[in-house]
Motif scaffolding. Sequence first.
Motif, PDB file in Angstrom:
ATOM      1  N   GLU A 195     -39.288 -47.348  -2.480  1.00 15.16           N
ATOM      2  CA  GLU A 195     -38.433 -48.064  -1.163  1.00 15.16           C
ATOM      3  C   GLU A 195     -37.924 -46.951  -0.171  1.00 15.16           C
ATOM      4  O   GLU A 195     -37.711 -47.079   1.021  1.00 15.16           O
ATOM      5  CB  GLU A 195     -37.273 -48.755  -1.711  1.00 15.16           C
ATOM      6  CG  GLU A 195     -37.919 -50.126  -2.382  1.00 15.16           C
ATOM      7  CD  GLU A 195     -38.252 -51.034  -1.265  1.00 15.16           C
ATOM      8  OE1 GLU A 195     -37.918 -51.306  -0.141  1.00 15.16           O
ATOM      9  OE2 GLU A 195     -39.297 -52.179  -1.782  1.00 15.16           O
ATOM     10  N   LEU A 196     -37.391 -45.765  -0.966  1.00 12.84           N
ATOM     11  CA  LEU A 196     -36.824 -44.573  -0.054  1.00 12.84           C
ATOM     12  C   LEU A 196     -37.901 -44.000   0.732  1.00 12.84           C
ATOM     13  O   LEU A 196     -37.525 -43.316   1.598  1.00 12.84           O
ATOM     14  CB  LEU A 196     -36.059 -43.559  -1.173  1.00 12.84           C
ATOM     15  CG  LEU A 196     -36.880 -42.869  -2.185  1.00 12.84           C
ATOM     16  CD1 LEU A 196     -37.466 -41.616  -1.515  1.00 12.84           C
ATOM     17  CD2 LEU A 196     -36.233 -42.696  -3.444  1.00 12.84           C
ATOM     18  N   GLU A 197     -39.327 -44.153   0.330  1.00 14.79           N
ATOM     19  CA  GLU A 197     -40.169 -43.577   1.194  1.00 14.79           C
ATOM     20  C   GLU A 197     -40.697 -44.343   2.451  1.00 14.79           C
ATOM     21  O   GLU A 197     -41.449 -44.081   3.191  1.00 14.79           O
ATOM     22  CB  GLU A 197     -41.362 -43.271   0.392  1.00 14.79           C
ATOM     23  CG  GLU A 197     -41.285 -42.290  -0.703  1.00 14.79           C
ATOM     24  CD  GLU A 197     -41.941 -41.987  -1.818  1.00 14.79           C
ATOM     25  OE1 GLU A 197     -41.752 -41.097  -2.571  1.00 14.79           O
ATOM     26  OE2 GLU A 197     -42.889 -43.029  -1.943  1.00 14.79           O
ATOM     27  N   LYS A 198     -40.081 -45.736   2.470  1.00 17.81           N
ATOM     28  CA  LYS A 198     -40.440 -46.426   3.625  1.00 17.81           C
ATOM     29  C   LYS A 198     -40.305 -45.896   4.943  1.00 17.81           C
ATOM     30  O   LYS A 198     -40.976 -46.145   5.863  1.00 17.81           O
ATOM     31  CB  LYS A 198     -39.736 -47.998   3.449  1.00 17.81           C
ATOM     32  CG  LYS A 198     -40.380 -49.000   2.650  1.00 17.81           C
ATOM     33  CD  LYS A 198     -39.748 -50.321   2.973  1.00 17.81           C
ATOM     34  CE  LYS A 198     -40.706 -51.309   1.837  1.00 17.81           C
ATOM     35  NZ  LYS A 198     -39.971 -52.657   2.064  1.00 17.81           N
ATOM     36  N   TYR A 215     -45.608 -51.176  -2.578  1.00 19.37           N
ATOM     37  CA  TYR A 215     -44.094 -50.775  -3.016  1.00 19.37           C
ATOM     38  C   TYR A 215     -43.586 -50.982  -4.457  1.00 19.37           C
ATOM     39  O   TYR A 215     -44.056 -52.085  -4.894  1.00 19.37           O
ATOM     40  CB  TYR A 215     -43.108 -51.153  -1.956  1.00 19.37           C
ATOM     41  CG  TYR A 215     -43.524 -51.209  -0.563  1.00 19.37           C
ATOM     42  CD1 TYR A 215     -43.400 -49.765  -0.066  1.00 19.37           C
ATOM     43  CD2 TYR A 215     -43.923 -51.968   0.357  1.00 19.37           C
ATOM     44  CE1 TYR A 215     -43.823 -49.448   1.176  1.00 19.37           C
ATOM     45  CE2 TYR A 215     -44.198 -51.683   1.727  1.00 19.37           C
ATOM     46  CZ  TYR A 215     -44.327 -50.410   2.038  1.00 19.37           C
ATOM     47  OH  TYR A 215     -44.692 -50.268   3.463  1.00 19.37           O
ATOM     48  N   VAL A 216     -42.681 -50.165  -4.938  1.00 18.09           N
ATOM     49  CA  VAL A 216     -42.174 -49.975  -6.152  1.00 18.09           C
ATOM     50  C   VAL A 216     -40.676 -49.837  -5.902  1.00 18.09           C
ATOM     51  O   VAL A 216     -40.368 -49.228  -4.787  1.00 18.09           O
ATOM     52  CB  VAL A 216     -42.699 -49.427  -7.126  1.00 18.09           C
ATOM     53  CG1 VAL A 216     -44.054 -49.776  -7.639  1.00 18.09           C
ATOM     54  CG2 VAL A 216     -42.644 -47.786  -6.704  1.00 18.09           C
ATOM     55  N   SER A 217     -39.864 -50.246  -6.774  1.00 17.12           N
ATOM     56  CA  SER A 217     -38.289 -49.869  -6.644  1.00 17.12           C
ATOM     57  C   SER A 217     -38.162 -48.536  -6.931  1.00 17.12           C
ATOM     58  O   SER A 217     -38.984 -47.923  -7.504  1.00 17.12           O
ATOM     59  CB  SER A 217     -37.661 -50.777  -7.436  1.00 17.12           C
ATOM     60  OG  SER A 217     -37.956 -50.511  -9.025  1.00 17.12           O
ATOM     61  N   ASP A 218     -37.000 -48.025  -6.286  1.00 16.09           N
ATOM     62  CA  ASP A 218     -36.682 -46.644  -6.716  1.00 16.09           C
ATOM     63  C   ASP A 218     -36.295 -46.480  -8.239  1.00 16.09           C
ATOM     64  O   ASP A 218     -36.386 -45.289  -8.712  1.00 16.09           O
ATOM     65  CB  ASP A 218     -35.531 -46.336  -5.805  1.00 16.09           C
ATOM     66  CG  ASP A 218     -35.784 -46.167  -4.163  1.00 16.09           C
ATOM     67  OD1 ASP A 218     -36.968 -46.288  -3.991  1.00 16.09           O
ATOM     68  OD2 ASP A 218     -34.983 -46.521  -3.357  1.00 16.09           O
TER      69      ASP A 218
END
Length: 283
Positions: A195-198, A215-218
């Motif tokens: 998510e932080l890379e979105k 996507y995957v969770s942080d």
Amino acid sequence: MKITELKNHFKNSISELYPAEEVLSFFNILSEEYLKLSRLEIALNPQRKISENAVEKFQQAILRLKNHEPIQYIVGETEFFGLPFIVNRHTLIPRPETEELVAWILNEASMLKRGAKMYLDIGTGTGCIAISLAKNLLDSQVSALDISEEALIVARKNAERNKVTIDFFQRDILTTEALPKQYDVIVSNPPYVRELEKKQMQENVLKYEPERALYVSDADPLLFYKAIVKLAKNYLKPNGKLFFEINEYLSEELSELLLTEGAKNIKVKKDIFGKDRMIKCVF
């Protein structure tokens, strides 16, 4: 309207949104699709008149490009490993780094013992990995699974289009405890974007490509890798190989996971841009 007029209109319409070389590429792709004319034919016949219907198709494409829709979704297809693939919003658009993963697997294929070789592609999407393997490994049996029935519909069409036989089946890998067979090779390009890379993602990806395939969770970015490794340990034949496409920032964490799970001969491979994008190991 003449081709040269259409080309100028097209360039002027989206030049503020895309680099000049990308605009030209879009025009050539759409010309192939809507006018059935190659880039050379376009260059040789700039005064050729085009039908109102074709002009309208270009106008609709311009509107979709202005909304950052990927050109592959607009024309409904793309190329991967020299093969044609149908794509839509239920499937990710195949990437060049995934072609590198396929090439790596094919290079390794000659090291397997003779006889029927069993391959499994987990999270197949368009079927690009499985179909490319089947097309180039004629003595092998290839299976592929995906959680999305919509994606599997596309994958089956792509297999038919490329004249290969694939055993497709629907499965949620996170809840799967058993596989139908044992395999010589298991490969997966699972969701791995945190998510932080979105914020690093382009708008066309964020708005249009299927989120659950990306996507995957942080908190648990290796979620899919853990599930697949657990299955691979039980469903790879002795000395079977596991291949992954990976998040360039998580190669060390994934290597540690594989080592902890008893994998051997772990190797991380960089893509043409020098990023850690692939990993293989043996169980």
